[in-house]
Write a protein that holds these residues in place. Structure first.
Motif, PDB file in Angstrom:
ATOM      1  N   GLY A 277      -6.436  -0.974   0.942  1.00 14.01           N
ATOM      2  CA  GLY A 277      -4.995  -0.754   1.014  1.00 14.01           C
ATOM      3  C   GLY A 277      -4.479  -0.815   2.438  1.00 14.01           C
TER       4      GLY A 277
ATOM      5  N   PHE B 126       0.821  -1.219   0.000  1.00 14.86           N
ATOM      6  CA  PHE B 126       0.000   0.000   0.000  1.00 14.86           C
ATOM      7  C   PHE B 126       0.850   1.264   0.000  1.00 14.86           C
TER       8      PHE B 126
ATOM      9  N   PRO C  46      -3.339   2.368  -3.404  1.00 14.63           N
ATOM     10  CA  PRO C  46      -4.538   1.585  -3.088  1.00 14.63           C
ATOM     11  C   PRO C  46      -4.822   0.585  -4.209  1.00 14.63           C
TER      12      PRO C  46
END
Length: 156
Positions: free
Chosen positions: A129, A33, A53
């Motif tokens: 994420g 992420f 994300p």
């Protein structure tokens, strides 16, 4: 104000989780992420961060570290484009649990004129994420802990 919060329990002592979570130079080796953080872990330090994300091409931000409480918490504030449009305060908190376990709490509070619209578009991807990052941190720390290593640092 809008917020996204996630948490996970990691079967690793808090200091080892903190060591990996603050080893910015190695984020790209384990973190799906936040794939890049450049900068110093010092209050007032401006960071160069790439967020990715799931399902997006990612975004670069330059937040400023606003709080550091060693082994327990760090947070930053940043914005997209101009302050007041889409601002966020991101926090990583660690809680020491019994039996050498640690809870990671990752939260971001969003505000600004476009916050509701932007979160409508990417809010669930952002939450996904956070959850992917949490799971990757857990997996990396627990793997290192099982191997009996004294520090939770990324494996080569």
């Amino acid at each position: 104000m809008h917020k996204i919060c996630t948490d996970i329990v990691i079967e690793t002592p808090i200091n080892e989780v903190w060591d990996l979570l603050t080893d910015f130079d190695n984020f790209e080796t384990w973190n799906p992420f936040i794939t890049k953080i450049k900068g110093k872990l010092e209050i007032g330090s401006k960071l160069d961060v790439h967020l990715h994300p799931p399902g997006t091409k990612g975004v670069d931000i330059t937040p400023v570290l606003t709080k550091i409480e060693p082994v327990n918490e760090f947070r930053w504030k940043g914005n997209l484009w101009v302050k007041g449009i889409f601002d966020g305060e991101h926090a990583f908190r660690l809680e020491e649990l019994e039996n050498g376990r640690t809870r990671l709490i990752q939260c971001e509070r969003f505000k600004g004129i476009l916050a509701p619209l932007i979160l409508y578009v990417v809010g669930e991807k952002t939450r996904a994420g956070f959850e992917k990052m949490n799971a990757s941190l857990k997996n990396e720390c627990e793997k290192r802990n099982r191997q009996g290593l004294t520090q939770c640092v990324p494996s080569a």
